[in-house]
Each structure stands twice: as structure tokens, then as C-alpha cells.
Design a protein around this motif. Sequence first.
Motif, PDB file in Angstrom:
ATOM      1  N   GLY A   1      52.142 -38.597  35.191  1.00  0.00           N
ATOM      2  CA  GLY A   1      51.094 -38.753  36.197  1.00  0.00           C
ATOM      3  C   GLY A   1      49.777 -38.161  35.751  1.00  0.00           C
ATOM      4  O   GLY A   1      49.346 -38.354  34.615  1.00  0.00           O
ATOM      5  N   ASP A   2      49.141 -37.399  36.629  1.00  0.00           N
ATOM      6  CA  ASP A   2      47.837 -36.801  36.319  1.00  0.00           C
ATOM      7  C   ASP A   2      47.897 -35.883  35.109  1.00  0.00           C
ATOM      8  O   ASP A   2      46.941 -35.797  34.343  1.00  0.00           O
ATOM      9  N   ALA A   3      49.014 -35.206  34.930  1.00  0.00           N
ATOM     10  CA  ALA A   3      49.156 -34.320  33.770  1.00  0.00           C
ATOM     11  C   ALA A   3      49.118 -35.112  32.469  1.00  0.00           C
ATOM     12  O   ALA A   3      48.739 -34.591  31.424  1.00  0.00           O
ATOM     13  N   GLY A   4      49.491 -36.402  32.520  1.00  0.00           N
ATOM     14  CA  GLY A   4      49.504 -37.241  31.331  1.00  0.00           C
ATOM     15  C   GLY A   4      48.133 -37.465  30.730  1.00  0.00           C
ATOM     16  O   GLY A   4      48.013 -37.806  29.551  1.00  0.00           O
ATOM     17  N   ALA A   5      47.084 -37.253  31.528  1.00  0.00           N
ATOM     18  CA  ALA A   5      45.722 -37.470  31.027  1.00  0.00           C
ATOM     19  C   ALA A   5      45.384 -36.530  29.882  1.00  0.00           C
ATOM     20  O   ALA A   5      44.585 -36.869  29.007  1.00  0.00           O
ATOM     21  N   SER A   6      46.018 -35.357  29.843  1.00  0.00           N
ATOM     22  CA  SER A   6      45.708 -34.392  28.786  1.00  0.00           C
ATOM     23  C   SER A   6      46.795 -34.318  27.718  1.00  0.00           C
ATOM     24  O   SER A   6      46.774 -33.450  26.868  1.00  0.00           O
ATOM     25  N   VAL A   7      47.742 -35.250  27.760  1.00  0.00           N
ATOM     26  CA  VAL A   7      48.887 -35.226  26.858  1.00  0.00           C
ATOM     27  C   VAL A   7      48.646 -36.146  25.660  1.00  0.00           C
ATOM     28  O   VAL A   7      48.132 -37.245  25.804  1.00  0.00           O
ATOM     29  N   LEU A   8      49.027 -35.672  24.496  1.00  0.00           N
ATOM     30  CA  LEU A   8      49.004 -36.472  23.274  1.00  0.00           C
ATOM     31  C   LEU A   8      50.351 -37.175  23.150  1.00  0.00           C
ATOM     32  O   LEU A   8      51.397 -36.528  23.311  1.00  0.00           O
ATOM     33  N   VAL A   9      50.352 -38.474  22.878  1.00  0.00           N
ATOM     34  CA  VAL A   9      51.600 -39.230  22.665  1.00  0.00           C
ATOM     35  C   VAL A   9      51.386 -40.104  21.436  1.00  0.00           C
ATOM     36  O   VAL A   9      50.537 -40.988  21.438  1.00  0.00           O
ATOM     37  N   GLN A  10      52.168 -39.849  20.372  1.00  0.00           N
ATOM     38  CA  GLN A  10      52.017 -40.581  19.117  1.00  0.00           C
ATOM     39  C   GLN A  10      53.377 -41.012  18.574  1.00  0.00           C
ATOM     40  O   GLN A  10      54.368 -40.295  18.712  1.00  0.00           O
ATOM     41  N   HIS A  11      53.393 -42.170  17.924  1.00  0.00           N
ATOM     42  CA  HIS A  11      54.580 -42.685  17.225  1.00  0.00           C
ATOM     43  C   HIS A  11      54.639 -41.986  15.874  1.00  0.00           C
ATOM     44  O   HIS A  11      53.669 -42.001  15.118  1.00  0.00           O
ATOM     45  N   ILE A  12      55.768 -41.361  15.584  1.00  0.00           N
ATOM     46  CA  ILE A  12      55.929 -40.630  14.323  1.00  0.00           C
ATOM     47  C   ILE A  12      57.218 -41.086  13.642  1.00  0.00           C
ATOM     48  O   ILE A  12      57.954 -41.911  14.171  1.00  0.00           O
ATOM     49  N   GLY A  13      57.472 -40.522  12.480  1.00  0.00           N
ATOM     50  CA  GLY A  13      58.711 -40.813  11.779  1.00  0.00           C
ATOM     51  C   GLY A  13      58.665 -42.150  11.056  1.00  0.00           C
ATOM     52  O   GLY A  13      57.665 -42.863  11.060  1.00  0.00           O
ATOM     53  N   SER A  14      59.763 -42.481  10.449  1.00  0.00           N
ATOM     54  CA  SER A  14      59.834 -43.669   9.599  1.00  0.00           C
ATOM     55  C   SER A  14      59.621 -44.969  10.355  1.00  0.00           C
ATOM     56  O   SER A  14      59.096 -45.932   9.801  1.00  0.00           O
ATOM     57  N   THR A  15      60.021 -45.027  11.634  1.00  0.00           N
ATOM     58  CA  THR A  15      59.819 -46.270  12.375  1.00  0.00           C
ATOM     59  C   THR A  15      58.345 -46.541  12.633  1.00  0.00           C
ATOM     60  O   THR A  15      57.973 -47.654  13.003  1.00  0.00           O
ATOM     61  N   ALA A  16      57.493 -45.542  12.413  1.00  0.00           N
ATOM     62  CA  ALA A  16      56.045 -45.697  12.603  1.00  0.00           C
ATOM     63  C   ALA A  16      55.343 -46.162  11.328  1.00  0.00           C
ATOM     64  O   ALA A  16      54.120 -46.301  11.310  1.00  0.00           O
ATOM     65  N   VAL A  17      56.115 -46.407  10.269  1.00  0.00           N
ATOM     66  CA  VAL A  17      55.541 -46.754   8.963  1.00  0.00           C
ATOM     67  C   VAL A  17      55.969 -48.170   8.581  1.00  0.00           C
ATOM     68  O   VAL A  17      57.110 -48.383   8.149  1.00  0.00           O
ATOM     69  N   PRO A  18      55.079 -49.142   8.726  1.00  0.00           N
ATOM     70  CA  PRO A  18      55.427 -50.511   8.327  1.00  0.00           C
ATOM     71  C   PRO A  18      55.903 -50.551   6.870  1.00  0.00           C
ATOM     72  O   PRO A  18      55.342 -49.895   5.994  1.00  0.00           O
ATOM     73  N   GLY A  19      56.979 -51.291   6.649  1.00  0.00           N
ATOM     74  CA  GLY A  19      57.508 -51.458   5.302  1.00  0.00           C
ATOM     75  C   GLY A  19      58.522 -50.409   4.885  1.00  0.00           C
ATOM     76  O   GLY A  19      59.110 -50.519   3.813  1.00  0.00           O
ATOM     77  N   LEU A  20      58.742 -49.392   5.710  1.00  0.00           N
ATOM     78  CA  LEU A  20      59.662 -48.317   5.353  1.00  0.00           C
ATOM     79  C   LEU A  20      60.986 -48.504   6.094  1.00  0.00           C
ATOM     80  O   LEU A  20      61.010 -48.639   7.319  1.00  0.00           O
ATOM     81  N   ALA A  21      62.077 -48.512   5.345  1.00  0.00           N
ATOM     82  CA  ALA A  21      63.395 -48.562   5.979  1.00  0.00           C
ATOM     83  C   ALA A  21      63.585 -47.298   6.802  1.00  0.00           C
ATOM     84  O   ALA A  21      63.075 -46.229   6.449  1.00  0.00           O
TER      85      ALA A  21
ATOM     86  N   TYR B   1      53.555 -33.865  11.515  1.00  0.00           N
ATOM     87  CA  TYR B   1      54.141 -35.183  11.754  1.00  0.00           C
ATOM     88  C   TYR B   1      53.115 -36.291  11.499  1.00  0.00           C
ATOM     89  O   TYR B   1      53.416 -37.309  10.873  1.00  0.00           O
ATOM     90  N   LEU B   2      51.911 -36.081  12.001  1.00  0.00           N
ATOM     91  CA  LEU B   2      50.869 -37.100  11.847  1.00  0.00           C
ATOM     92  C   LEU B   2      50.407 -37.205  10.398  1.00  0.00           C
ATOM     93  O   LEU B   2      50.152 -38.305   9.896  1.00  0.00           O
ATOM     94  N   LEU B   3      50.323 -36.071   9.708  1.00  0.00           N
ATOM     95  CA  LEU B   3      49.950 -36.065   8.298  1.00  0.00           C
ATOM     96  C   LEU B   3      50.960 -36.860   7.470  1.00  0.00           C
ATOM     97  O   LEU B   3      50.580 -37.716   6.657  1.00  0.00           O
ATOM     98  N   LEU B   4      52.242 -36.608   7.678  1.00  0.00           N
ATOM     99  CA  LEU B   4      53.293 -37.319   6.939  1.00  0.00           C
ATOM    100  C   LEU B   4      53.253 -38.809   7.261  1.00  0.00           C
ATOM    101  O   LEU B   4      53.285 -39.644   6.344  1.00  0.00           O
ATOM    102  N   ARG B   5      53.176 -39.138   8.533  1.00  0.00           N
ATOM    103  CA  ARG B   5      53.130 -40.551   8.926  1.00  0.00           C
ATOM    104  C   ARG B   5      51.965 -41.269   8.261  1.00  0.00           C
ATOM    105  O   ARG B   5      52.135 -42.341   7.665  1.00  0.00           O
ATOM    106  N   ASP B   6      50.791 -40.682   8.333  1.00  0.00           N
ATOM    107  CA  ASP B   6      49.601 -41.334   7.779  1.00  0.00           C
ATOM    108  C   ASP B   6      49.677 -41.446   6.263  1.00  0.00           C
ATOM    109  O   ASP B   6      49.254 -42.458   5.688  1.00  0.00           O
TER     110      ASP B   6
END
Length: 189
Positions: free
Chosen positions: A51-71, A134-139
Motif C-alpha cells: 500500500g502506501d508504504a510501497g511508495a518508498s520501497v525498492l523492488v528489483q529482479h535479481i539473480g540468474s532469472t534476471a539475466v537474459p541468456g543465462l541458464a 545483488y544489483l552489481l552482479l545482475r548488471d
Amino acid sequence: MARNEHQRRDDVTEVELIGGPERLEVGLEAHDPAWAATFVEHRDRILEALGDAGASVLVQHIGSTAVPGLAAKPIVDIVVGVDDITDEEAYLPALLAAGYVLRVREPGHRLVRTPARDVHVHVYPREHPAVADYLLLRDRLRSEPTDRALYEETKRMLFTRSWDDMNAYSDAKTDVIEAIKERARAARD
């Protein structure tokens, strides 16, 4: 109760693994573009639940499923950065009501997941170093084919073994992950 009325408490001091160690029962699969759609679905579910608390929350896709081409294992990992990890009332009941179940409570980190175990939501304080890592590795894996290939090769080699504890499999990748992050930091700096 308004968010600022929640009582501040100390964080947990030990790892609480709800349900105990679990055997790694999934294998590596070729990258599936549907994983990105699964992330979007769960990002929206998380933000709606908060809800309202979500406005200040960071939500990011991480891990191998976030990397196109990676099994990857077919488990979509999501990192959620909140203001205060110890203020569980601000996020945990909402995530549980949204259909996630608590799996891990440890210092600075909570893990909730779907009952089907196909989506893992890692909750940290927004400024926790793990979030940036997590974001550094993903990127890095998204942008560097050599590191992406090394990481996939490492995972394939590890999957030739049986793992009675999914966490042991994750720990076995640590040296390669740290080396990739070091190269990412060096390239960034």
C-alpha cells in the motif's frame, strides 16, 4: 496503527530457517523470457500489498532469472528494500496476506516465497550492502558475456552433484560471484 507508531525493536541475532534445510530439487533451465513477466506480476503484487508504504520501497529482479541468456534454476529472485527491517509490522503481515510464506529470518534479511517455491522475495533495509551487491552482479552478468559464461559454467559444474541443502549449493558459488563483483567494481571505478 500508523507506520510511525510501530515499536522499534532490535533485529534478530541468529538465523531462523523455517522448515529446516531443503534439498535442491530443481535443475538449470535455459533462460525463459517468461521470468521477466513473473517478476512484473510479483513486483505489482508486492507494491499493492504494501500500500502506501510501497511508495518508498525498492523492488528489483535479481539473480540468474534476471539475466537474459543465462541458464537458471526456475526460481525468480526479487530484492525488496524497506526502510527498517526490524519493523516487520510495516511489511511482513502484508506480504504474508499477499500469499507469500516466511522461510528465513536472519540479521538484516527476511526471505518470503511463494508456496510453490518458484519466487523468492529477499527483504533487506534499502541501504544494505547486499542490495547493491545483488544489483552489481545482475548488471555485470547482463553486460559481460565472459562473466555470464563463467557463471553459467560454474553452475552447470555444481549441478553435476547432488545437494541435500539448497544453501550449500548457493555457498559453493561464492568465490566465483565475489570475483565477478570485484571485476564489476574495478570497471565501475
